[in-house]
Motif scaffolding. Structure first.
Motif, PDB file in Angstrom:
ATOM      1  N   UNK A   1      39.141  -8.505 -64.854  1.00  0.00           N
ATOM      2  CA  UNK A   1      39.443  -9.405 -63.734  1.00  0.00           C
ATOM      3  C   UNK A   1      40.646  -8.894 -62.941  1.00  0.00           C
ATOM      4  N   UNK A   2      41.724  -8.554 -63.647  1.00  0.00           N
ATOM      5  CA  UNK A   2      42.923  -8.058 -62.970  1.00  0.00           C
ATOM      6  C   UNK A   2      42.643  -6.743 -62.237  1.00  0.00           C
ATOM      7  N   UNK A   3      41.840  -5.892 -62.867  1.00  0.00           N
ATOM      8  CA  UNK A   3      41.517  -4.609 -62.245  1.00  0.00           C
ATOM      9  C   UNK A   3      40.723  -4.783 -60.958  1.00  0.00           C
TER      10      UNK A   3
ATOM     11  N   UNK B   1      40.421  -4.806 -55.133  1.00  0.00           N
ATOM     12  CA  UNK B   1      40.028  -5.488 -53.903  1.00  0.00           C
ATOM     13  C   UNK B   1      41.208  -5.623 -52.946  1.00  0.00           C
ATOM     14  N   UNK B   2      42.363  -6.027 -53.477  1.00  0.00           N
ATOM     15  CA  UNK B   2      43.538  -6.206 -52.617  1.00  0.00           C
ATOM     16  C   UNK B   2      44.021  -4.875 -52.036  1.00  0.00           C
TER      17      UNK B   2
ATOM     18  N   UNK C   1      35.489 -11.292 -56.865  1.00  0.00           N
ATOM     19  CA  UNK C   1      34.407 -11.767 -57.738  1.00  0.00           C
ATOM     20  C   UNK C   1      33.074 -11.148 -57.340  1.00  0.00           C
ATOM     21  N   UNK C   2      32.815 -11.110 -56.025  1.00  0.00           N
ATOM     22  CA  UNK C   2      31.546 -10.539 -55.552  1.00  0.00           C
ATOM     23  C   UNK C   2      31.486  -9.035 -55.811  1.00  0.00           C
ATOM     24  N   UNK C   3      32.543  -8.326 -55.400  1.00  0.00           N
ATOM     25  CA  UNK C   3      32.517  -6.876 -55.541  1.00  0.00           C
ATOM     26  C   UNK C   3      32.680  -6.428 -56.991  1.00  0.00           C
ATOM     27  N   UNK C   4      33.334  -7.257 -57.809  1.00  0.00           N
ATOM     28  CA  UNK C   4      33.394  -6.955 -59.229  1.00  0.00           C
ATOM     29  C   UNK C   4      32.009  -7.015 -59.857  1.00  0.00           C
TER      30      UNK C   4
END
Length: 232
Positions: free
Chosen positions: A69-71, A76-77, A89-92
């Motif tokens: 999650x953190x990764x 993304x940021x 969430x989507x791109x993960x």
């Protein structure tokens, strides 16, 4: 040898025929469902155990989930900016899906991403998001006005460039994964038995793991870039 050199998509369950063409459930559908089932099971396991997570992780599973999650949030940021952190969430999920599809060749499956239909469907998702979030951010006029920049007579070239993005995305992923699949098939079919022991693991390390992970990263990063650029 002929079986090892067969790189085509096979029909598993024919459904109907139209103009002499048979349509139905293919190996791509079958292997995609396998990947989806694996991801669904993983998601259900996380959901069932997330209530027992502690503020300070005390299990390897919690450390793994939090690292994922953190990764994804950090990735993304760094690509889309802190204000677009919600896209993680989507791109993960997209990253995990494409990665497992690319790695499925390690267990004897034909990677779904070696089918242009799969990669083109993924790239169309990016194309749709570019249009939707571009319009949401700047309005219809503001979003499509960019097609007239820097000069109105460049409109045809800008339209071609906009339509070329999903095509280049899909062919890049498809070509690399299919190429690795073909090379490994050629190696297994041409080499004697003794050379099929040990050496293929090095080739799988590159064509399946390294190239698969790299192409996943490139696809997702480019998708993020296209969407974030449309929103600026």
């Amino acid at each position: 040898m002929e079986q090892e050199l067969d790189f085509g998509i096979h029909m598993v369950m024919p459904l109907f025929e139209y103009n002499g063409e048979v349509f139905g459930f293919t190996t791509t559908h079958q292997n995609t469902f396998v990947v989806m089932v694996v991801l669904t099971i993983f998601g259900l396991i996380v959901k069932s155990r997330v209530q027992n997570f502690k503020t300070v992780p005390d299990t390897t599973f919690q450390v793994l989930v939090e690292a994922l999650v953190d990764g994804f949030e950090a990735f993304t940021m760094s690509t889309m900016g802190e204000k677009n952190k919600g896209f993680s969430a989507f791109y993960g999920s997209m990253f995990l899906f494409i990665l497992l599809c690319n790695l499925s060749g390690l267990v004897g499956l034909r990677p779904p991403t070696a089918d242009i239909a799969t990669t083109f469907a993924l790239s169309l998702t990016t194309f749709a998001m570019v249009q939707i979030y571009g319009i949401k951010s700047k309005g219809v006029g503001g979003h499509y006005k960019e097609l007239l920049e820097p000069m109105p007579f460049l409109l045809p070239l800008n339209v071609i460039g906009e339509l070329a993005n999903p095509i280049s995305l899909s062919f890049r992923l498809f070509g690399n994964i299919l190429g690795g699949t073909i090379i490994m098939g050629l190696y297994y079919s041409m080499m004697p038995f003794l050379l099929k022991i040990g050496i293929p693991s090095v080739l799988h390390l590159y064509f399946d793991i390294f190239a698969g992970a790299l192409q996943t990263l490139i696809f997702v990063m480019l998708s993020m870039t296209f969407v974030s650029s449309a929103m600026e």
